[in-house]
Motif scaffolding. Structure first.
Motif: not given
Length: 275
Positions: A62-78
């Motif tokens: 869960a921590r691995f997946v969350t880190g990658r999802v969070l990185a992608r969604t934050a970059l997409a937002f920016l």
């Protein structure tokens, strides 16, 4: 499929931003580990998907997946796109394996990132054209005599003297402050824990975080800007950035990046063993 929130900021371009700066702006988003991590596999690439089978414990997955999802969604937002359009490339500089610090490529190229997790917290730090490192650690009270033994590998003689000047009740937290600052530095330089933490000395925990000097045969090394980061009760965190005299972090909840602001995703979420 529930759409992700559209970007509400003007996309930031990396072009022409290579000049040295006095202050590096660092954006940090944090999030508890996502429940049902397999429901987010559609946002992972083939290399990341292959890594999911290596996790023996659900919390680690869960921590691995969350880190990658969070990185992608934050970059997409920016950059003003959707998370599926964000590509991350990970390659260990030592062995060439698909692990280590991810790099944004394609639409988000120019954004530097660092992912960290501990306990029930995952965080990602992002900065434009600024190599950086983020470390988050959960505080675990120490009730034994002296200092926790793992800090023998962390503290230089000068740092240990600073810790031992403190009341006994404050020493564990002071050691952890040293730890997160030092790991953030080594993530920023790209060395990671292959470099001993005793190779450099930092200012005391009660002072502004500063790298006072490197030791050993490679004493001419980068001097990152360092800042402590507030990410939640019971956690210590720090961020370090290269090419700047100061780093200014801002912390936001990762829930705002997820569909429906994420509130429905974490309601009645399972308690992971050991979390």
């Amino acid at each position: 499929m529930t759409p992700f929130p559209a970007a509400t900021v003007t996309p930031v371009s990396a072009a022409g931003t290579g000049a040295p700066r006095s202050v590096a702006e660092c954006r940090i988003w944090s999030l508890p580990p996502l429940p049902r991590p397999s429901s987010w596999f559609h946002l992972l690439d083939s290399t990341e998907l292959s890594r999911t089978s290596s996790f023996a414990h659900e919390l680690d997955l869960a921590r691995f997946v969350t880190g990658r999802v969070l990185a992608r969604t934050a970059l997409a937002f920016l950059v003003g796109t959707g998370p599926r359009a964000i590509r991350l490339h990970t390659r260990c500089p030592g062995c060439g394996g698909p692990h280590g610090k991810p790099q944004a490529v394609g639409l988000a190229e120019g954004w530097q990132l660092s992912i960290s997790h501990s306990g029930r917290l995952v965080a990602v730090a992002l900065a434009l054209d600024t190599p950086l490192g983020l470390d988050v650690e959960r505080h675990e009270p120490w009730h034994g005599p002296g200092l926790p033994p793992e800090y023998e590998l962390v503290l230089t003689a000068a740092e240990r003297a600073e810790v031992e000047r403190l009341p006994a009740a404050q020493r564990g937290r002071a050691c952890l402050t040293y730890w997160v600052r030092k790991e953030a530095v080594l993530k920023a330089t790209g060395e990671g824990l292959d470099t001993p933490m005793t190779d450099f000395t930092l200012s005391a925990p009660g002072r502004a975080p500063t790298l006072l000097g490197w030791h050993g045969p490679r004493s001419e090394r980068p001097v990152p800007a360092i800042a402590d980061v507030e990410v939640g009760d019971g956690y210590h965190a720090a961020v370090a950035a290269l090419g700047a005299r100061a780093v200014r972090p801002t912390v936001r909840s990762g829930l705002e990046l997820l569909p429906g602001n994420g509130s429905d995703l974490l309601v009645n979420s399972p308690r992971f063993p050991g979390s």
